[in-house]
Each structure stands twice: as structure tokens, then as C-alpha cells.
Write an enzyme that holds these catalytic residues in place. Structure first.
Site, PDB file in Angstrom:
ATOM      1  N   ARG A 197      17.563  24.485  48.899  1.00 22.90           N
ATOM      2  CA  ARG A 197      18.568  23.509  49.323  1.00 22.90           C
ATOM      3  C   ARG A 197      19.958  24.125  49.409  1.00 22.90           C
ATOM      4  O   ARG A 197      20.948  23.416  49.558  1.00 22.90           O
ATOM      5  CB  ARG A 197      18.581  22.308  48.382  1.00 22.90           C
ATOM      6  CG  ARG A 197      17.403  21.356  48.606  1.00 22.90           C
ATOM      7  CD  ARG A 197      17.429  20.147  47.686  1.00 22.90           C
ATOM      8  NE  ARG A 197      18.659  19.400  47.792  1.00 22.90           N
ATOM      9  CZ  ARG A 197      19.589  19.297  46.829  1.00 22.90           C
ATOM     10  NH1 ARG A 197      19.421  19.917  45.676  1.00 22.90           N
ATOM     11  NH2 ARG A 197      20.676  18.582  47.016  1.00 22.90           N
ATOM     12  N   LYS A 198      20.055  25.428  49.365  1.00 24.44           N
ATOM     13  CA  LYS A 198      21.341  26.116  49.543  1.00 24.44           C
ATOM     14  C   LYS A 198      21.646  26.222  51.035  1.00 24.44           C
ATOM     15  O   LYS A 198      21.577  27.287  51.641  1.00 24.44           O
ATOM     16  CB  LYS A 198      21.302  27.484  48.880  1.00 24.44           C
ATOM     17  CG  LYS A 198      21.211  27.406  47.360  1.00 24.44           C
ATOM     18  CD  LYS A 198      21.153  28.781  46.724  1.00 24.44           C
ATOM     19  CE  LYS A 198      21.057  28.673  45.209  1.00 24.44           C
ATOM     20  NZ  LYS A 198      20.951  30.007  44.567  1.00 24.44           N
ATOM     21  N   THR A 199      21.964  25.081  51.612  1.00 33.00           N
ATOM     22  CA  THR A 199      22.253  25.001  53.036  1.00 33.00           C
ATOM     23  C   THR A 199      23.718  24.622  53.249  1.00 33.00           C
ATOM     24  O   THR A 199      24.397  24.176  52.325  1.00 33.00           O
ATOM     25  CB  THR A 199      21.350  23.958  53.719  1.00 33.00           C
ATOM     26  OG1 THR A 199      21.494  22.700  53.046  1.00 33.00           O
ATOM     27  CG2 THR A 199      19.893  24.379  53.690  1.00 33.00           C
ATOM     28  N   THR A 247      19.076  30.764  53.838  1.00 38.02           N
ATOM     29  CA  THR A 247      20.000  29.805  54.453  1.00 38.02           C
ATOM     30  C   THR A 247      21.412  29.917  53.877  1.00 38.02           C
ATOM     31  O   THR A 247      22.252  29.061  54.101  1.00 38.02           O
ATOM     32  CB  THR A 247      19.503  28.354  54.248  1.00 38.02           C
ATOM     33  OG1 THR A 247      19.273  28.116  52.851  1.00 38.02           O
ATOM     34  CG2 THR A 247      18.225  28.108  55.029  1.00 38.02           C
TER      35      THR A 247
END
Length: 300
Positions: free
Chosen positions: A148-150, A283
Site C-alpha cells: 500500500r506504499k502508493t 510502487t
């Protein structure tokens, strides 16, 4: 030099991944860059032009629907010579990816937004393809995943790029699988209690994953009924040992390796007992591919 279809992607239409509301995000990105007074457009006017979209660095193409939508919104048409999932070989020079037709001022209004999206999405897809290929080369059965490191506001494009490149998206958002991390466990009081509460709310339809920094924590999570156990920030040898012990006792629990894993070290974490390797760098901090849009000379 040229464009080569990635065999695994030949039959896929990746645009079908996108829900009907995805175009509203593209409109917002375009609006962010629109001028209050288009002086550049005043210079070039409404002369109809054809521009070539060039791929100038090698990698996997991704983001064609977003590029096309930007151009549609400014009244231009795109004719593609490649599709998402194709591999661009620019080792001998730039490659024509598409042609765009429209009035010159509209081409130039959409140019940078469209290129920004395409270069970033293709960068994610290229990194994902590289990671997946490294796994195949050593015969690993598992899957590489993003995290979820977007980029806030840009998650859809980055997650789309992961799929095009052959990686898993992991969680698309907080509603997809429950991830119990150290803060959840600290607040709940224990791994066992946190898993029990999560399972009660999640029911049968949502998996529960627990982040574990030690073998003992991982064993407690599996015993409590976690569907996925993440071995976080383990050294390769310790990770393989812990994964083997867990799989022997809990063969149906998925084992994920994460934390500090890079493209160069990833194969060191692969073993028959590791099902998923997740890397935030897919990402976050990925290299963008280089594209340019150039108006072509008028035909004589």
C-alpha cells in the site's frame, strides 16, 4: 529495436480491470494542469497535426487507457502500435508506440499529463515484470506483490501497472484483506486477541494477515487462525527456517516475506515455503520510462 508482446499478456485486455468511474480521476489530473489562459495554444492555434508517441527507454508498456482518455478529453484521437503488456526495446533508438491526431493546441494541452501517467505506470509495470521474471528464473512457485506504499491520488494507476507487469497488487485498499500490524496488536493486547476480533468482524469472506517480527509471533498468529503470516524484516536464512517450520505445522497458511527486500536480494528470500514476497519499492521509488510526443512534419 521494436515492440515485443509479453507472452503471458497476449490475450489480456487490461482496461477491463478499470471500474466505470476511473475516467473521473483522469479528468482531475488534466484539470490540475490546465491553464487559466492558454498562451501556448494561442501561438499554435487549431491547425490539425499528427504527433508520434515515442518510447525512448526499454521496458513494459502500461497505462494506454489513461493516455487515451487524456487525449479524448482534449479532443484528440490515438492510434496505438502497441498494447499494455508489450515490451519496448529501445536499445537501438526510440520506438513509435502510437500516433495522436488533433488540433495542435489541444495536443499540447494534453501532452504532459498523458506522458506523466504513461511513464509512471510503465515504470511500475517494468519493475513488476523484472521481479516476476527473477522468480521464474529460479523456479520459484510464489508471487511477487506490491504494497500500500502508493502515491496518494495515483493508486489506481500504480496498482494497474503492477498487474500489467505480472505482480500482485496485495491490498488495493483497507477493505481488501485485514492486515494486523504492530500497532493493532499493541492496542488489542495480543496477537491472539487481535486475530479473534478481526475474524469475528471479517467473517468467512475476508482474509486476515498478521505481521510478525519473530518466529514466536508468527506461530501465535497461525495458531490463532490467521490466513496469512508476514515474516517481516527477517534475514534470508532465518526467514527460510521460520517459513519451513510454519508450513510443516500449518500447511494451509500463506507465508509472506517482506521488509528491506530489493531487486538484487529478492531471490535470497525465495523458497518452496514462501508464497509471497512483497516489495514497497515496486510502487515507491520506481524508475519511470521515458516517452515523448513529437509533432510530425507535414506530408509533402
Amino acid at each position: 529495436m521494436g515492440i515485443e508482446a509479453v507472452t503471458a499478456n497476449e490475450s489480456f485486455n487490461f482496461e477491463h480491470l478499470l471500474a466505470p468511474n476511473w475516467r473521473s480521476a483522469v479528468q482531475r489530473w488534466l484539470d490540475e494542469d490546465l491553464p487559466s489562459m492558454d498562451i501556448g495554444g494561442f501561438v499554435v492555434g487549431d491547425k490539425m497535426e499528427t504527433a508520434a508517441l515515442y518510447g525512448k527507454s526499454s521496458g513494459v508498456l502500461a497505462g494506454a487507457p489513461f493516455f487515451t482518455e487524456v487525449m479524448r478529453l482534449v479532443g484528440c484521437e490515438v492510434e496505438w502500435a502497441a498494447k499494455d503488456g508489450d515490451r519496448i526495446d529501445a536499445s537501438s533508438g526510440k520506438v513509435v508506440i502510437a500516433r495522436v491526431k488533433g488540433s495542435c493546441r489541444h495536443l499540447l494541452i494534453g501532452e504532459r499529463t498523458a506522458l506523466n501517467i504513461l511513464s509512471r505506470c510503465s515504470g511500475v509495470a517494468t519493475a513488476a515484470d523484472d521481479a516476476a521474471r527473477r522468480g521464474r528464473e529460479v523456479g520459484w512457485h510464489g508471487m511477487v506483490a506490491g504494497t500500500r506504499k502508493t502515491t496518494p491520488g495515483f493508486r489506481l494507476v500504480e496498482k494497474y501497472g503492477l498487474v500489467v507487469g505480472g505482480a500482485a497488487t496485495h491490498r488495493n485498499d483497507l477493505s481488501q484483506m485485514v492486515m494486523l500490524k504492530d500497532n493493532h496488536i499493541m492496542s488489542a493486547g495480543s496477537i491472539t486477541k487481535a486475530v479473534a476480533l478481526a475474524k469475528r468482524a471479517a467473517g468467512f469472506s475476508i482474509k486476515v494477515e498478521v505481521e510478525a517480527g519473530t518466529y514466536e509471533a508468527a506461530h501465535e498468529a497461525a495458531t490463532a487462525g490467521a490466513d496469512v503470516v508476514m515474516l517481516d524484516n527477517f534475514e534470508p536464512a532465518a526467514l527460510k527456517k521460520a517459513a519451513a517450520r510454519l508450513k510443516k505445522e500449518f500447511p494451509n497458511v500463506l507465508i509472506e516475506a517482506s521488509g528491506g527486500i530489493t531487486a538484487d536480494t529478492m531471490t535470497q528470500f525465495m523458497s518452496p515455503d514462501v508464497d509471497v514476497i512483497s516489495r514497497g519499492s515496486l510502487t515507491q521509488g520506481y524508475a519511470c520510462l521515458d516517452f515523448s510526443l513529437k509533432v510530425l512534419p507535414a506530408e509533402p
